[in-house]
Enzyme design. Structure first.
Site, short mmCIF file in Angstrom:
data_model
loop_
_atom_site.label_atom_id
_atom_site.label_comp_id
_atom_site.label_asym_id
_atom_site.label_seq_id
_atom_site.Cartn_x
_atom_site.Cartn_y
_atom_site.Cartn_z
N GLU A 1 52.08 38.60 24.28
CA GLU A 1 51.67 39.54 25.32
C GLU A 1 52.80 39.83 26.30
O GLU A 1 52.98 40.97 26.72
CB GLU A 1 50.44 39.01 26.06
N TYR B 1 45.19 41.98 32.94
CA TYR B 1 45.20 42.28 31.50
C TYR B 1 45.58 41.05 30.68
O TYR B 1 44.91 40.70 29.70
CB TYR B 1 46.15 43.43 31.17
N ASP C 1 45.12 47.67 29.22
CA ASP C 1 46.54 47.99 29.33
C ASP C 1 46.67 49.51 29.24
O ASP C 1 45.68 50.24 29.28
CB ASP C 1 47.37 47.26 28.26
#
Length: 249
Positions: free
Chosen positions: A57, A140, A158
């Site tokens: 991520e 997020y 996102d």
């Protein structure tokens, strides 16, 4: 003579509507069916290791998937655990990150690793409040870790996800505004199913990256077009300009 004063009452904008249950069910069904056929085969989708999910991520922030794939494997080869990353020389960490750019990201990753080792026994916690206490983990990323690593029912938002939800369920306004961002978070939580959360959230990201893209969405082949608030997508205009922001793909 005393002049009369007139007071204009400021009109508050009408609250944005949430998707009704029938629209939510239709969206979930179509999205998951699309994902079963078109979802990308990515290595971080084959693990539930919270550290591996975190690495993917952070790497994917403002960086395309094809650039992340080789670096993800190299990174985990050198730093296979939070403990390994926490104790690694800082120069080695930044050198390994090259050439992904945004070099604050590897420093934040190492900071998270050190804090995890010092305070949580070398593990990432699963609760939202603790995840958000780490510098470098926002709403997020916390949702992604909870959803993908711990299989919790956690919403994500996102750039790609916001674009999809905005186009399908809203259609008008500036998705960059604070009010619309808050609304889109609410939409993301509302459409989230109680089952198949992992696949659903991955599908949202893939859908935005490959089909409902920023510049050239493939509207004619989109399974959502019948109920999409933005269909047919304009060739120019406010919606297009608002959507033109860098996103991972």
């Amino acid at each position: 003579m005393t002049a009369k004063r007139t007071h204009k009452t400021a009109r508050r904008p009408a609250p944005l509507a949430m998707p009704v249950p029938a629209d939510r069910r239709r969206f979930r069904t179509r999205l998951l069916a699309w994902y079963r056929r078109h979802g990308r085969d990515l290595p971080w989708r084959k693990t539930t290791d919270p550290y591996h999910i975190l690495v993917s991520e952070i790497m994917l922030q403002q960086t395309q998937v094809d650039r992340v794939l080789p670096k993800y494997a190299e990174w985990l080869g050198k730093f296979p655990s939070l403990e390994a990353l926490a104790t690694a020389p800082e120069r080695e960490v930044t050198d390994t990150w090259y050439p992904l750019g945004y070099n604050i990201r590897p420093k934040r990753l190492q900071h998270i690793a050190r804090e995890s080792v010092a305070r949580y026994g070398g593990r990432l916690p699963s609760d939202e409040a603790t995840l958000l206490s780490f510098k470098g983990i926002g709403a997020y990323t916390a949702g992604a870790i909870r959803s993908f690593a711990f299989r919790e029912r956690a919403a994500i938002l996102d750039t790609n996800v916001a674009r999809v939800l905005f186009r399908i369920f809203v259609g008008n306004g500036d998705p960059r505004s604070h009010a619309l961002k808050r609304h889109l978070w609410s939409v993301s939580r509302t459409v989230l199913p109680r089952r198949h959360v992992f696949d659903f959230n991955q599908a949202l990201m893939d859908f935005g990256a490959t089909l409902c893209s920023a510049r050239k969405p493939l509207c004619e082949t989109c399974p959502m077009r019948a109920g999409c608030a933005s269909y047919p997508f304009p060739a120019a205009g406010a919606r297009t300009r608002a959507a033109r922001r860098p996103a991972r793909s």
